[in-house]
Design an enzyme around this catalytic site. Structure first.
Site, short mmCIF file in Angstrom:
data_model
loop_
_atom_site.label_atom_id
_atom_site.label_comp_id
_atom_site.label_asym_id
_atom_site.label_seq_id
_atom_site.Cartn_x
_atom_site.Cartn_y
_atom_site.Cartn_z
N GLY A 180 0.83 -1.20 0.00
CA GLY A 180 0.00 0.00 0.00
C GLY A 180 0.86 1.25 0.00
N GLY A 181 0.45 2.22 0.83
CA GLY A 181 1.15 3.50 0.90
C GLY A 181 2.63 3.33 1.22
N GLY A 413 19.83 8.55 -33.91
CA GLY A 413 19.42 9.24 -32.68
C GLY A 413 20.09 8.63 -31.46
CB ALA A 414 20.99 5.15 -30.59
C1 LIG Z 1 -2.27 3.46 3.25
C2 LIG Z 1 -1.91 1.99 3.61
O1 LIG Z 1 -0.79 1.69 3.78
S1 LIG Z 1 -3.15 0.93 3.74
C3 LIG Z 1 -2.31 -0.61 4.00
C4 LIG Z 1 -2.70 -1.25 5.28
N1 LIG Z 1 -1.99 -2.49 5.40
C5 LIG Z 1 -2.44 -3.68 4.95
O2 LIG Z 1 -3.45 -3.81 4.31
C6 LIG Z 1 -1.62 -4.89 5.33
C7 LIG Z 1 -2.19 -5.52 6.58
N2 LIG Z 1 -1.35 -6.56 7.10
C8 LIG Z 1 -1.24 -7.78 6.50
O3 LIG Z 1 -1.82 -8.07 5.49
C9 LIG Z 1 -0.35 -8.79 7.19
O4 LIG Z 1 -0.21 -8.40 8.54
C10 LIG Z 1 1.03 -8.91 6.58
C11 LIG Z 1 0.93 -9.56 5.19
C12 LIG Z 1 1.70 -7.54 6.42
C13 LIG Z 1 1.95 -9.76 7.46
O5 LIG Z 1 1.35 -11.00 7.70
P1 LIG Z 1 1.94 -12.00 8.85
O6 LIG Z 1 3.41 -12.17 8.62
O7 LIG Z 1 1.11 -13.21 8.84
O8 LIG Z 1 1.83 -11.22 10.18
P2 LIG Z 1 0.50 -10.86 11.01
O9 LIG Z 1 -0.66 -10.65 10.08
O10 LIG Z 1 0.34 -11.85 12.09
O11 LIG Z 1 0.89 -9.44 11.58
C14 LIG Z 1 1.71 -9.29 12.73
C15 LIG Z 1 1.04 -8.31 13.64
O12 LIG Z 1 1.04 -7.04 13.01
C16 LIG Z 1 -0.27 -6.49 13.02
N3 LIG Z 1 -0.42 -5.67 11.82
C17 LIG Z 1 -0.04 -5.97 10.57
N4 LIG Z 1 -0.38 -4.98 9.74
C18 LIG Z 1 -0.95 -4.02 10.50
C19 LIG Z 1 -1.46 -2.74 10.21
N5 LIG Z 1 -1.44 -2.23 8.96
N6 LIG Z 1 -1.98 -2.02 11.22
C20 LIG Z 1 -1.99 -2.51 12.47
N7 LIG Z 1 -1.50 -3.71 12.82
C21 LIG Z 1 -0.98 -4.46 11.82
C22 LIG Z 1 -1.16 -7.70 13.00
O13 LIG Z 1 -2.44 -7.35 13.47
C23 LIG Z 1 -0.42 -8.62 13.91
O14 LIG Z 1 -0.67 -8.21 15.23
P3 LIG Z 1 -0.75 -9.30 16.43
O15 LIG Z 1 0.56 -10.02 16.40
O16 LIG Z 1 -0.95 -8.48 17.64
O17 LIG Z 1 -1.88 -10.19 16.10
#
Ligand SMILES: CC(=O)SCCNC(=O)CCNC(=O)[C@H](O)C(C)(C)COP(=O)(O)OP(=O)(O)OC[C@H]1O[C@@H](n2cnc3c(N)ncnc32)[C@H](O)[C@@H]1OP(=O)(O)O
Length: 522
Positions: A180-181, A413-414
């Site tokens: 994402g961002g 041109g190159a």
């Molecule tokens: C503008 C933007 O950036 S919007 C983008 C927002 N982000 C997303 O959509 C990604 C969300 N996160 C995910 O899909 C997954 O966490 C992944 C793929 C990044 C990692 O997956 P995994 O390796 O399986 O790790 P997992 O999902 O267990 O995450 C680890 C911890 O981080 C937390 N976490 C991960 N991403 C976020 C997030 N964006 N915000 C808050 N907490 C988060 C999880 O809730 C988890 O917490 P916990 O251990 O207390 O349960």
């Protein structure tokens, strides 16, 4: 009115115990279980990465006690160590850098408001001290519990990346998720080193499936190969964290700390002995291919060449090396791939690299063996005109020393797009194998003598005309006679002539009219 103390003053040793235990707890990030999980996945922790990339004992941490201000979704009162990012200053190879390293063990390294404010602050310190900024990414993206405040934090980091751009080198190391961002901060930096554990994308596989129906795995979409081979987003692939951090150190060793400095020089033995093997690499028959890296490795110091984007747009080679201890940027057509033509991706790759070198005072060495721009509907519809123009723009706008070595073909041109004398090359050397002309002899006779060939009684007429055109226009002596080439040199003396030219160009001054900024074709 004075406030009455409710408890007796604590003793210093108790205060110190409290400070030490709090610091230790915060430094442990998300705790041993999550650290173990990180290790099981073949990844290092945020602090281990900092330890590996910096000089031993040099790290000064900022903001380990920083706390988020989230109130919702379980955030009130929740301790989030260092707010999920370790930031500070250190030295790398004895020179100052500023760093941020996201801690995946703490809420998945998710970037809350304070997390990003810490990153933005360390970037400001980079700017103030003229030192490179290194951002180690391993994060689930914007911390969703903090809503728009998390988004605002990202905005400040992006703005900071742009403020630093062209002032201090910025290196992003992607060691885990970067979705994402989060992907836009690396995109705004100068170099992205991606490990094989990392994946970058704007929208993940699930969203893509919902929106377009396409099915793809996260690795196929945003893994290291995806960004090296297909998208050109990554500049280096590393097998693991250790290799990525090592690469970062090597890269920084070749770069100045900021745009006011010259690149660092390492001691050199001054060896510029002729290398007779150079004469055997480039086939005289211009239809035969060879690997231009064999030329580069023989010309630069110790055959040491750090290739950038090595598996993207492989018809052009770019990277850093040293000549007599001094950093140079190398751009070279690659005859082993598509005969070394320039196409959209090669133009993008090279022009960006040229602009980086110019911003950081790194002289450019260009090896030319290019039959021209790639013909084709895809290329024209894809905008080869504007992409190819980036090369002309980048070379023309560049004020660092520019040395061009024409190995063989340099057509049309190159010829100009590879930074000819008309685009202000400071030295142009040609090997005796060079063919410099408005176009290749075969194509030229089809235009000039089409009627004569069609009506010719002799079947050899076409070949005769090609030879006539080649000897009239394609030889390096013609270009040298027209002052397009400064000298025709024997291949074995290339390193010697290059080193001499670089030395004589040390004091180069190239002043340009003041303007806000030029408009490179995009
Ligand atoms: C503008 C933007 O950036 S919007 C983008 C927002 N982000 C997303 O959509 C990604 C969300 N996160 C995910 O899909 C997954 O966490 C992944 C793929 C990044 C990692 O997956 P995994 O390796 O399986 O790790 P997992 O999902 O267990 O995450 C680890 C911890 O981080 C937390 N976490 C991960 N991403 C976020 C997030 N964006 N915000 C808050 N907490 C988060 C999880 O809730 C988890 O917490 P916990 O251990 O207390 O349960």
């Amino acid at each position: 009115m004075t406030t009455q103390a409710t408890t007796a003053p604590q003793r210093m040793d108790a205060l110190l115990d409290s400070l030490r235990s709090t610091r230790d707890r915060l430094a442990a990030g998300g705790g041993q279980q999550r650290i173990d999980k990180q290790h099981e996945q073949g990844k290092l922790t945020a602090r281990e990465r900092i330890d590996l990339v910096t000089d031993e004992g040099s790290f000064e941490e900022f903001g380990i006690f920083a706390q988020h201000r989230g109130e919702h979704f379980g955030m009130r009162g929740r301790e989030v160590p260092a707010d999920g990012v370790v930031t500070g200053a250190a030295t790398v190879g004895g020179r100052l850098v500023h760093l941020a390293s996201q801690d995946f063990t703490v809420m998945g390294g998710a970037a809350g408001e304070v997390h990003s404010l810490k990153v933005a602050e360390v970037m400001e310190r980079s700017l103030k001290t003229g030192s490179p900024f290194v951002f180690i990414n391993d994060s689930g993206g914007a911390r969703v519990q903090e809503g728009i405040d998390a988004l605002s934090g990202y905005g400040k980091v992006f703005h900071g990346n742009v403020m630093l751009s062209g002032v201090v080198p910025q290196v992003s190391i992607i060691c885990g998720p970067c979705a994402g961002g989060a992907a836009y901060s690396p995109a705004l930096t100068d170099f992205i080193i991606q490990t094989r554990k990392a994946q970058m994308f704007i929208t993940g596989p699930q969203v893509i499936k919902q929106v377009t129906g396409e099915q793809i795995t996260a690795e196929q979409l945003g893994g290291a190969d995806a960004h090296m081979i297909h998208s050109g987003v990554a500049h280096f692939i590393a097998e693991n964290d250790e290799e990525a951090l090592d690469l970062c150190r090597r890269l920084l060793s070749l770069l100045p700390s900021n745009n006011l400095e010259d690149p660092p020089e390492v001691p050199s033995d001054g060896n510029v002995e002729p290398d007779p093997t150079l004469a055997d690499i480039v086939p005289v028959d211009s239809k035969q291919a060879y690997d231009v890296r064999d030329v580069i490795l023989r010309v630069v110091d110790s055959a040491d060449f750090l290739e950038v984007q090595a598996a993207y747009a492989t018809n052009i080679v770019v990277g850093f090396a040293r000549v007599l201890g001094r950093s140079v940027g190398v751009v070279a057509n690659q005859p082993a791939v598509l005969s070394g033509v320039l196409d959209i991706n090669a133009s993008d790759k090279a022009s960006r690299f040229i602009r980086f070198c110019n911003a950081f005072n790194i002289p450019l060495v260009t090896f030319v063996d290019c039959p021209g721009f790639l013909p084709g509907v895809d290329q024209e519809y894809g905008g080869i005109i504007r992409h190819g123009a980036k090369m002309l723009f980048a070379y023309s706008a560049t004020t660092v020393p520019k040395i061009q070595i024409i190995l063989r073909k340099s057509y049309g041109g190159a010829h100009l797009a590879m930074g000819s004398k008309d685009l202000a090359a400071d030295r142009v050397f040609a090997w005796p194998t060079a063919e410099i002309a408005v176009m290749g002899a075969e194509g030229a006779v089809e235009i000039v003598f089409r009627k004569e060939i069609a009506e010719a009684a002799s079947p050899t007429r076409r070949a005769e005309l090609i030879e006539q055109y080649r000897s009239t226009f394609c030889s390096p002596y013609v270009a040298a006679g027209h002052r397009q080439v400064d000298d025709i040199i024997e291949p074995e003396f290339t390193r010697q002539r290059l080193a001499q030219a670089l030395e004589y160009l040390r004091s180069k001054r190239d002043l340009r009219p003041p303007k806000k900024h030029g408009l490179i074709p995009l």
